[in-house]
Design an enzyme around this catalytic site. Sequence first.
Site, mmCIF file in Angstrom:
data_model
loop_
_atom_site.group_PDB
_atom_site.id
_atom_site.type_symbol
_atom_site.label_atom_id
_atom_site.label_comp_id
_atom_site.label_asym_id
_atom_site.label_seq_id
_atom_site.Cartn_x
_atom_site.Cartn_y
_atom_site.Cartn_z
ATOM 1 N N HIS A 89 -11.801 25.420 10.857
ATOM 2 C CA HIS A 89 -11.052 24.190 10.565
ATOM 3 C C HIS A 89 -9.553 24.487 10.601
ATOM 4 O O HIS A 89 -9.148 25.619 10.328
ATOM 5 C CB HIS A 89 -11.448 23.664 9.172
ATOM 6 C CG HIS A 89 -11.097 22.221 8.952
ATOM 7 N ND1 HIS A 89 -9.820 21.797 8.675
ATOM 8 C CD2 HIS A 89 -11.870 21.099 9.004
ATOM 9 C CE1 HIS A 89 -9.820 20.482 8.547
ATOM 10 N NE2 HIS A 89 -11.052 20.013 8.743
ATOM 11 N N GLY A 90 -8.751 23.480 10.880
ATOM 12 C CA GLY A 90 -7.295 23.622 10.799
ATOM 13 C C GLY A 90 -6.881 23.809 9.339
ATOM 14 O O GLY A 90 -7.598 23.367 8.434
ATOM 15 N N ASP A 91 -5.713 24.413 9.120
ATOM 16 C CA ASP A 91 -5.312 24.665 7.726
ATOM 17 C C ASP A 91 -4.685 23.434 7.068
ATOM 18 O O ASP A 91 -4.147 23.512 5.961
ATOM 19 C CB ASP A 91 -4.352 25.866 7.658
ATOM 20 C CG ASP A 91 -3.070 25.621 8.444
ATOM 21 O OD1 ASP A 91 -2.894 24.503 8.971
ATOM 22 O OD2 ASP A 91 -2.248 26.551 8.543
ATOM 23 N N ASP A 204 0.618 -21.305 -7.619
ATOM 24 C CA ASP A 204 -0.444 -21.217 -6.602
ATOM 25 C C ASP A 204 -1.046 -22.610 -6.370
ATOM 26 O O ASP A 204 -2.177 -22.881 -6.759
ATOM 27 C CB ASP A 204 -1.500 -20.218 -7.120
ATOM 28 C CG ASP A 204 -2.660 -20.019 -6.160
ATOM 29 O OD1 ASP A 204 -2.512 -20.342 -4.972
ATOM 30 O OD2 ASP A 204 -3.722 -19.548 -6.633
HETATM 31 C C1 SPV Z 1 -6.511 -15.826 -4.821
HETATM 32 O O1 SPV Z 1 -6.429 -14.597 -4.935
HETATM 33 O O2 SPV Z 1 -5.532 -16.526 -4.563
HETATM 34 C C2 SPV Z 1 -7.789 -16.493 -4.992
HETATM 35 C C3 SPV Z 1 -8.860 -15.847 -5.783
HETATM 36 O O3 SPV Z 1 -7.930 -17.587 -4.505
HETATM 37 S S1 SPV Z 1 -8.747 -16.466 -7.388
HETATM 38 O O4 SPV Z 1 -7.380 -16.293 -7.850
HETATM 39 O O5 SPV Z 1 -9.696 -15.735 -8.184
HETATM 40 O O6 SPV Z 1 -9.080 -17.880 -7.345
HETATM 41 MG MG MG Z 2 -6.206 -18.453 -3.760
#
Ligand code: SPV
Ligand code: MG
Length: 431
Positions: A89-91, A204
């Site tokens: 094997h290589g080192d 979100d």
């Molecule tokens: C996200 O990661 O944005 C998701 C998964 O949609 S959750 O946050 O669990 O809904």
């Molecule tokens: Mg999401």
Amino acid sequence: MAVVYTCFCTDIIHEGHLNIINEAGKYGEVVVGVMDDKASIKFNRFPSISFEERVRMVEAIPGVSRVITQHTIMYDDVIHELKPDYVIHGDNWVEGPEKAIRENVIALLGEYGGKLIEVAYTRNEDVKRADTQMREKLAMPEYRRPRLRQLIKICDIVKTIEVHSGLTGLIAEKTVVEHDGELDQFDAMWISSLCDSTAKGKPDIELVDMTSRYRTIDDVTEVTTKPIIFDGDTGGLAEHFVYTVRTLEKMGVSAVIIEDKIGLKKNSLFGTEVEQTQDDVEHFCEKIKAGKKVQLTDDFMIIARIESLILNQGMEDALTRARAYVAAGADGIMIHSRRKEPDEILEFCDRFRQEDSETPIVVVPSSFNTITEAELASHGVNIVIYANQLTRSAFPAMERTAKDILKYHRAYEADERLMPIKQIITLIDEL
Ligand code: SPV
Ligand code: MG
């Protein structure tokens, strides 16, 4: 004649490999193990040519007497069966995670008096270029896109980690651990709506627009090769979703997951604490069908995410929807829950698998986080997504540093927890 064994996990033969074969030939008959796909993925990277092609490539090297398959990263099976007089094997495995493999080989050879030969690893421009070319090829959309389907076939469960930037992409790409005598790494990346939005300081709620989300994908694809699963939220209007599918496909993304909600989408982990509306089955099926219709390759996957358990609509509703979404053309089902216990997720998986043994199942164990990957796989889960843990670990660490600097009016107290400057500037590969 003495038997000399070496194992190759590569798609290209370069000077370094030829040097090993040449050295090996001085000691006896040269047997080369070609690592199979499953082991290669854990050890190194996704192969860009098939196993059969790799075998043919190695067989064609002058001086190779026989080619066998190595099914595991560790050498136990091969050494017990072949009992080679020498392993060569290589080192390059003296340091880093591969050190564990070296120790494994030394212990196995020690059982019967076999010997390890280590040759200086060939480091030159040609070898470096061959390695870079192999990696760059994997980053191209046409190689990256089909990889999720390929991984589902090869892996017991596809381990997927959230990324939202070039830096988190590098963590997903490069982190390899040695644990319990095994090496492991992530298989795929999840571009989470929650973490992509959070990184931008936004809620979100489908507020961060697609152009901005595509920028995140660009940042990630620039520095990685692993396949991407994109969190497409609700997918928006079907008339818009078709454009999203086309763009993602072109970018080399492997899958989009869309959830069966409508109106102002909030994060699922709020559950019923906030108002969220589930889409009706027919309407959501139309969106899936519209997406499947415009898709240009067979590689891309549209995965339907069922929110029935999150929204307390019950198991029967979840299963009815799963059947309908698969019939509409969904390439996979993601089932979500925010219970601490995995019981309802496992019940769904078991019942779904009784009637459908094929369609991939995706789960996101953020709340039910005690369950292991092996347990999930034994209930028929194909993809596990660790959807937000990188963001949740980075934020408190950054906040603590900010507080310490404010508290002590200098950075000294925080410094011992920080990555050294030298390390952070070498984190990024230079061309
Ligand atoms: C996200 O990661 O944005 C998701 C998964 O949609 S959750 O946050 O669990 O809904
Ligand atoms: Mg999401």
